[in-house]
Design a protein around this motif. Structure first.
Motif, PDB file in Angstrom:
ATOM      1  N   MET A   1       1.013  -1.209   0.018  1.00  0.00           N
ATOM      2  CA  MET A   1       0.210  -0.158  -0.176  1.00  0.00           C
ATOM      3  C   MET A   1       0.316   1.103  -0.243  1.00  0.00           C
ATOM      4  O   MET A   1       1.702   1.636   0.624  1.00  0.00           O
ATOM      5  N   LEU A   2       0.942   2.410  -1.002  1.00  0.00           N
ATOM      6  CA  LEU A   2       1.812   3.441  -0.743  1.00  0.00           C
ATOM      7  C   LEU A   2       0.683   4.571  -0.347  1.00  0.00           C
ATOM      8  O   LEU A   2      -0.063   4.456  -0.594  1.00  0.00           O
ATOM      9  N   HIS A   3       1.202   4.996   0.757  1.00  0.00           N
ATOM     10  CA  HIS A   3       0.563   5.979   1.939  1.00  0.00           C
ATOM     11  C   HIS A   3       0.850   7.185   0.749  1.00  0.00           C
ATOM     12  O   HIS A   3       1.945   8.152   1.455  1.00  0.00           O
ATOM     13  N   SER A   4       0.236   7.600  -0.007  1.00  0.00           N
ATOM     14  CA  SER A   4       0.862   8.871  -0.118  1.00  0.00           C
ATOM     15  C   SER A   4      -0.145   9.854   0.174  1.00  0.00           C
ATOM     16  O   SER A   4      -0.800   9.095   0.869  1.00  0.00           O
ATOM     17  N   ALA A   5      -0.273  11.112   0.282  1.00  0.00           N
ATOM     18  CA  ALA A   5      -1.293  12.382   1.480  1.00  0.00           C
ATOM     19  C   ALA A   5      -2.090  12.422  -0.033  1.00  0.00           C
ATOM     20  O   ALA A   5      -2.619  14.011   0.663  1.00  0.00           O
ATOM     21  N   VAL A   6      -2.661  11.914  -0.634  1.00  0.00           N
ATOM     22  CA  VAL A   6      -3.278  12.600  -0.873  1.00  0.00           C
ATOM     23  C   VAL A   6      -4.777  13.109  -0.135  1.00  0.00           C
ATOM     24  O   VAL A   6      -5.217  12.247   0.278  1.00  0.00           O
ATOM     25  N   GLY A   7      -5.234  14.966  -0.387  1.00  0.00           N
ATOM     26  CA  GLY A   7      -6.149  15.062   0.562  1.00  0.00           C
ATOM     27  C   GLY A   7      -5.415  14.816   1.738  1.00  0.00           C
ATOM     28  O   GLY A   7      -6.742  15.063   2.412  1.00  0.00           O
ATOM     29  N   ARG A   8      -4.383  15.235   1.613  1.00  0.00           N
ATOM     30  CA  ARG A   8      -4.377  14.546   3.265  1.00  0.00           C
ATOM     31  C   ARG A   8      -5.020  14.129   4.412  1.00  0.00           C
ATOM     32  O   ARG A   8      -5.587  14.132   5.409  1.00  0.00           O
TER      33      ARG A   8
END
Lengths: 272, 272
Positions: free
Chosen positions: A173-180
Motif C-alpha cells: 500500500m502506497l501511503h501518499s498524502a492525497v487529500g491529506r
DNA sequence: GCTAATTTGGAATATATGTTCTATTTTGCT
DNA sequence: AGCAAAATAGAACATATATTCCAAATTAGC
C-alpha cells in the motif's frame, strides 16, 4: 629502458614495476619489493613512511618513483588516490558553473548526469551491506502487507516499488498524502513499513516511522548517509549515497536498490 | 554536549557525527552531510578538497573537525588512514564476485541490476539525438505551463519531473488519475505536454497526446524504441531503451534523461 | 528594530612534506 | 689494488597543506 610514458592506470603501473624490477640496484630493489607487497599503502602514506617501510632513505624512494616514470612521489600517489575514489567529481560546483555561464548544451548536461549515475551505481555496489539487504528482504517477505511511504524526492521511488509489488501480487500500500487523508490506521499487526527518505527529511515520513515502530512493527528504510534521523529507530537501514548534482540527483542508484529489493521480496515470498 | 574524547574508531566517529549533526549551523551541517556521504574520501583528500566538496571554506571544515573532537583535520584523517585496511575491491572484481559466489542471494540480484543500469546509461549516451534533446528543451522552456503525464511504470518518472520543476519554479502540472478526475481542460494555449510512456502503452496517455496535439499544442515524449504508437503524432520524441533484467527495468537511464531535461529547461527558461 | 552572540569567509601564518643537491660510499672493471 | 662509474645518505631547499585569527555577515533574543 623502454617507454618514458607516465603510467596512467594501476595496471600500467604494475607492468612497469615488473619490467623494471629485474635490473635494479639494492636500495631501489627494496623499494620495488615493498611497493609490490603494499601497493594499497601508497594512497595514504607519505614518502617518509614508505621509505621507512622499505628500509631506505626518502631520497632513494624518490628516485624509485622517477625510474617508474613519474615526476615524483606526489604524481605516483595521485594515481592511487584517484583510482581509490573512482573519480567522483564535484558535481555541485560544476552545476553552479553550468548555471552561471549558461554554457553547455543539454547533451553536455546529459553526459554529466550519466557520469553521475554511473559513479553512483558503482558506489552502491561497493557500499551496500549484503547482510542488511538480506535482512530487509526477509522482513518484507514475511509481512502480510507492506506499507510504503516516501515523499517529495523519494516519492518516485516509493511509487515504483508500489508498482513492482503490484505486478508481483505482493500486498502493498502506497501511503501518499492525497487529500491529506492519512491512512495510518491501515497499519496492522503482521505488517511492515518500508520508508524512503532523503535529506532534507520530510517530517511526515519520520513521524510514520516513529508511530509504526512504537507499535513494535518492523521497519525497513532506504535513506542516505549515516546522519539520517532514522538511525534513532530500530529499523533495518539500507543507505545509498547518490552523487549529488546540485540540488538534484538522478536517483539511479536508489532505484536500482529499490527494484532489487522488490524483486527479491517477490521471489522469496511464499506463494499466496 | 556529551563526551569530549577523541573518536578512536570509525564506529565512534559515526556515532559522534550522528549525535552532533542535529544541532549544527548551516555550513557545518554541509560538512557533516558531505562527510557522511563520502567517508572514504577523507583518507585520501586534503582539507581544501573536502571543503570544496562540501561547498564550504577550509576554515569551516576545520572547525567541523574540531567539533567532532579532533584537534584538527590531520588527526581525523589519521583515523581513516590507519583503519584503511587496503584491499579495496574495485568495481569489476566485486561485481564478478557477487555474481558468481552469491548466486541467488539479494546481493547477486543487486549486482545484476547495477550492471543493467550501467549498460543502460552507456547506451543512453550513444543513442540520444542531441538535436531532439535541444528541441525538447526549447519547447518546454517556452511553454507557459508544462503538463506531465505518465502512468504505471512511467509514473515515477513523471512525478520526479514534477518535483524537479516545482523546485525550480517552473510551472508544471502532474496529471495523475487520482479519483479518475481528468483535468484535461486545464490545458490551454501556450502550454506544452510532456508525455512519458513505455510498452505496454497506457491508453490514457496516448489519448491525451492525441487530444493535445489535435489542439495544435507541442508535445514532447519520452518513450522506448521506435515503434512507439506516439510516432503517429507530430511530437518531439526522445527514445530510451532501457536494458531490462527479468521483467523489470531499473529506470536508471530514463530518470537520467528526465532529470537532464528538467534541469536544462529550468536553466534555459527566462526568469520569472 | 536594535543589540549581543554566533557563525562565516578569507587572508596570514605555521608546519609538514616532497624534492633536489652534493659529498661520501659502494660497486664493477681492468 | 686502483680507478671510474654508479648509488646512496643526509642535509638543504621548495612547495603544498593544515591551522589560526579576525573582521564582516548573519542569526537569535529582547
Amino acid at each position: 629502458m623502454g617507454d618514458i610514458g607516465v603510467p596512467t592506470t594501476i595496471k600500467a603501473f604494475e607492468e612497469r614495476l615488473l619490467e623494471v624490477s629485474e635490473s635494479l640496484p639494492k636500495r631501489l630493489r627494496q623499494c620495488a619489493d615493498y611497493v609490490a607487497a603494499n601497493k594499497d599503502r601508497i594512497a595514504v602514506s607519505t614518502v617518509a613512511e614508505m621509505a621507512e617501510g622499505a628500509g631506505v632513505q626518502p631520497s632513494a624512494f624518490m628516485r624509485f618513483c622517477q625510474i617508474l616514470g613519474f615526476s615524483g612521489f606526489s604524481e605516483m600517489q595521485r594515481l592511487f588516490r584517484d583510482s581509490y575514489v573512482g573519480g567522483w567529481p564535484d558535481y555541485s560546483t560544476r552545476l553552479d558553473h553550468l548555471r552561471e555561464k549558461a554554457e553547455g548544451s543539454p547533451s553536455a548536461l546529459l553526459a554529466e548526469f550519466v557520469e553521475a549515475g554511473r559513479a553512483s551505481l558503482e558506489n552502491l555496489l561497493k557500499t551496500i551491506e549484503p547482510h542488511a539487504l538480506e535482512q530487509a528482504v526477509k522482513i518484507l517477505a514475511r509481512a502480510q502487507m507492506i506499507h510504503i511511504i516516501g515523499m517529495r524526492r523519494s516519492f518516485p521511488v516509493a511509487s515504483y516499488m508500489a508498482y513492482a509489488f503490484e505486478k508481483m501480487n505482493v500486498p502493498a500500500m502506497l501511503h501518499s498524502a492525497v487529500g491529506r487523508l492519512e491512512n495510518r490506521n491501515a497499519v496492522r499487526d503482521g505488517d511492515a513499513l518500508l520508508a524512503i527518505t532523503f535529506s532534507p527529511y520530510t517530517a511526515d515520513t519520520i513521524d510514520m516511522v516513529e508511530a509504526v515502530s512504537a507499535h513494535g512493527l518492523p521497519v525497513v528504510a532506504i535513506t542516505d548517509t549515516i546522519v539520517s534521523p532514522l538511525r534513532k529507530f530500530p529499523a533495518t537501514i539500507l543507505s545509498v549515497s547518490e552523487v549529488d548534482f546540485g540540488a538534484f540527483r538522478s536517483l539511479s542508484a536508489t532505484l536500482c536498490l529499490a527494484i532489487t529489493l522488490a524483486v527479491a521480496v517477490g521471489t522469496e515470498r511464499p506463494e499466496k
